[in-house]
Design an enzyme around this catalytic site. Structure first.
Site, mmCIF file in Angstrom:
data_model
loop_
_atom_site.group_PDB
_atom_site.id
_atom_site.type_symbol
_atom_site.label_atom_id
_atom_site.label_comp_id
_atom_site.label_asym_id
_atom_site.label_seq_id
_atom_site.Cartn_x
_atom_site.Cartn_y
_atom_site.Cartn_z
ATOM 1 N N GLU A 178 39.965 -55.035 105.783
ATOM 2 C CA GLU A 178 40.216 -53.588 105.782
ATOM 3 C C GLU A 178 39.564 -52.904 104.585
ATOM 4 O O GLU A 178 39.658 -53.382 103.459
ATOM 5 C CB GLU A 178 41.732 -53.369 105.753
ATOM 6 C CG GLU A 178 42.179 -51.929 105.674
ATOM 7 C CD GLU A 178 43.691 -51.815 105.751
ATOM 8 O OE1 GLU A 178 44.255 -50.935 105.092
ATOM 9 O OE2 GLU A 178 44.314 -52.623 106.481
ATOM 10 N N GLU A 229 41.877 -45.275 106.543
ATOM 11 C CA GLU A 229 42.974 -44.782 105.711
ATOM 12 C C GLU A 229 42.534 -43.577 104.881
ATOM 13 O O GLU A 229 43.309 -42.629 104.698
ATOM 14 C CB GLU A 229 43.457 -45.915 104.804
ATOM 15 C CG GLU A 229 44.464 -45.513 103.754
ATOM 16 C CD GLU A 229 44.845 -46.685 102.854
ATOM 17 O OE1 GLU A 229 45.387 -46.431 101.770
ATOM 18 O OE2 GLU A 229 44.614 -47.849 103.241
ATOM 19 N N ARG A 250 48.227 -50.262 90.132
ATOM 20 C CA ARG A 250 48.576 -48.947 90.676
ATOM 21 C C ARG A 250 50.031 -48.585 90.411
ATOM 22 O O ARG A 250 50.458 -47.473 90.733
ATOM 23 C CB ARG A 250 48.330 -48.924 92.184
ATOM 24 C CG ARG A 250 46.876 -48.901 92.572
ATOM 25 C CD ARG A 250 46.714 -48.822 94.070
ATOM 26 N NE ARG A 250 47.228 -47.585 94.623
ATOM 27 C CZ ARG A 250 47.384 -47.365 95.930
ATOM 28 N NH1 ARG A 250 47.096 -48.314 96.802
ATOM 29 N NH2 ARG A 250 47.853 -46.220 96.358
ATOM 30 N N HIS A 285 47.490 -46.244 109.119
ATOM 31 C CA HIS A 285 47.981 -46.636 107.803
ATOM 32 C C HIS A 285 49.465 -46.257 107.696
ATOM 33 O O HIS A 285 49.862 -45.142 108.000
ATOM 34 C CB HIS A 285 47.175 -45.904 106.720
ATOM 35 C CG HIS A 285 47.632 -46.178 105.325
ATOM 36 N ND1 HIS A 285 47.993 -45.172 104.453
ATOM 37 C CD2 HIS A 285 47.780 -47.348 104.645
ATOM 38 C CE1 HIS A 285 48.337 -45.699 103.296
ATOM 39 N NE2 HIS A 285 48.211 -47.010 103.390
#
Length: 415
Positions: free
Chosen positions: A271, A298, A75, A348
């Site tokens: 999560e 989130e 990312r 988040h």
């Protein structure tokens, strides 16, 4: 005209049933401009080259798209599948200006900027910015035919946060006081990221890992995941808390295998194991897994999205993102649902400048998520981080607290 404390409280209490409004504080205040702006910190951290093996250099981890071999879980810089960070659908900041010179700033998620400029700006221009709940509802109703989630709600979130920031500046108070005052002086914090040695050295007793390998990496990847958790437990010691962010990348079968394999290392929660809309899948997993808790939210939106999580009894912990879920106004509604149903709310990035105000106010002790500057910098970097984020330490490790400056206390300049 400056209101008395009594008239202000009467206004706030009158709005409590149907939403907060501070408009009585200044009925002549009007929005004169709404624009996207580039911002920079007034006191930026010193620049440096992070350690090349730091997680934050490329953020390689399991991702939903990783099932396709041409895409990795990267990312960071050079990602083949994430939006261009300098492009028109990246995250953004909105500035709301008024006829009396007071300005508010709000940050929103990917894709929301064009919605602000192309639609929402005209809906709120000329309105009193202190009618926060009314303006939220106008934007929501106006975007229903193409919104309800994603970029449209990212846009609403940014405007809503800018309005709360502006309201705090009008009142000369931090946002947590507008919400009803402080319940907690400081919040226990946990560090997210795979630079565990750095987090432990800094003083964290709660850490969240990014799961590196997903189902596409098979049994070998699962073994590596278990080794990552085992090593984290060794570094953290027997009493610290470990969480694992799976970022929507797993399947039900793989989640069951993972939960069983890491059970000896006492993981506090898993999560976002599934894609956000798989409410029934989350519910099935929650019925079967006993060794750890399940968390998500989130990438969920508004009170109606979290209502579906509640309906399906999908997870144990809710994790809304204030810049994505609808802003502070919607965080209040989601938080009320969580409180009424005994569900822990752990937002988040809850330790960032905006949500920490809600957590300090919320009458249920929770944790605040944060991230450290990557390892490899000079000591001054981490000292400045402590000063800017109001870090303290205690029995649960690292603690954070909100700014006392008016609004959210964003220490920024418009570039």
């Amino acid at each position: 005209m400056t209101p008395t404390r009594r008239t202000f409280l009467r206004s706030a209490l009158a709005g409590a049933a149907g939403g907060l409004s501070f408009a009585a504080a200044d009925p002549d205040l009007k929005i004169t401009g709404v624009r996207l702006v580039k911002t920079r910190p007034k006191n930026p951290l010193p620049s440096y080259a992070p350690a090349p093996d730091s997680y934050w250099v490329n953020r390689e981890a399991a991702r939903p798209i990783s099932i396709y071999p041409q895409f990795t879980g990267r990312r960071g810089p050079g990602s083949k599948w994430m939006p261009d960070p300098a492009g028109p659908i990246s995250s953004f900041t909105v500035e709301i200006a008024t006829n009396k010179g007071v300005k508010g700033y709000g940050r929103g998620g990917d894709g929301g900027g064009p919605v602000v400029e192309g639609h929402l700006a005209k809906l709120i221009t000329g309105e009193n910015p202190l009618d926060i709940e009314r303006l939220w509802d106008i934007q929501w109703r106006a975007t229903l035919f193409y919104g309800r989630a994603g970029a449209a709600v990212h846009a609403i979130s940014a405007i809503d946060l800018a309005l709360w920031d502006l309201a705090g500046k009008v009142r000369g108070e931090p946002v947590y006081k507008l919400l009803g005052g402080r319940t907690w002086e400081r919040l226990p914090a946990y560090a997210t990221g795979n630079d565990i040695e750095q987090s432990v050295k800094f003083g964290f007793k709660k850490v969240k890992l990014a799961l590196v390998h997903g189902p596409a990496q098979g049994r070998e990847g699962l073994k590596k995941n278990v080794e990552q958790v085992k090593r984290t437990r060794e570094l953290l010691g027997p009493d610290g808390d470990i969480m694992i962010d799976c970022w929507m990348a797993l399947t039900e079968t793989y989640t069951l295998q993972l939960a069983d394999a890491i059970a000896p290392y006492r993981v506090h929660w898993l999560e976002e194991v599934l894609q956000p809309d798989d409410y029934e899948g989350f519910g099935r997993l929650r019925e079967k897994i006993r060794s750890t808790l399940l968390a998500t939210g989130e990438h969920e939106y508004t009170r109606w999205g979290f209502g579906r999580l509640l309906h399906y009894k999908a997870v144990d912990i809710w994790q809304p993102d204030i810049k994505w879920c609808g802003g502070m106004s919607e965080m209040r509604h989601i938080g009320s649902m969580a409180l009424a149903n005994g569900i822990p709310l752990i937002p988040h990035i809850g330790g960032s400048e905006e949500p920490i105000h809600y957590l300090a106010y919320m009458p249920a002790l929770t944790w605040a998520e944060t991230t450290l500057p990557p390892p490899g910098g000079p000591d001054r970097v981490y000292k400045m981080f402590e000063e800017q984020r109001l870090v303290s330490r205690g029995p649960e490790g690292v603690y954070l607290q909100p700014s006392e400056r008016p609004g959210f206390g964003l220490d920024i300049d418009v570039a």
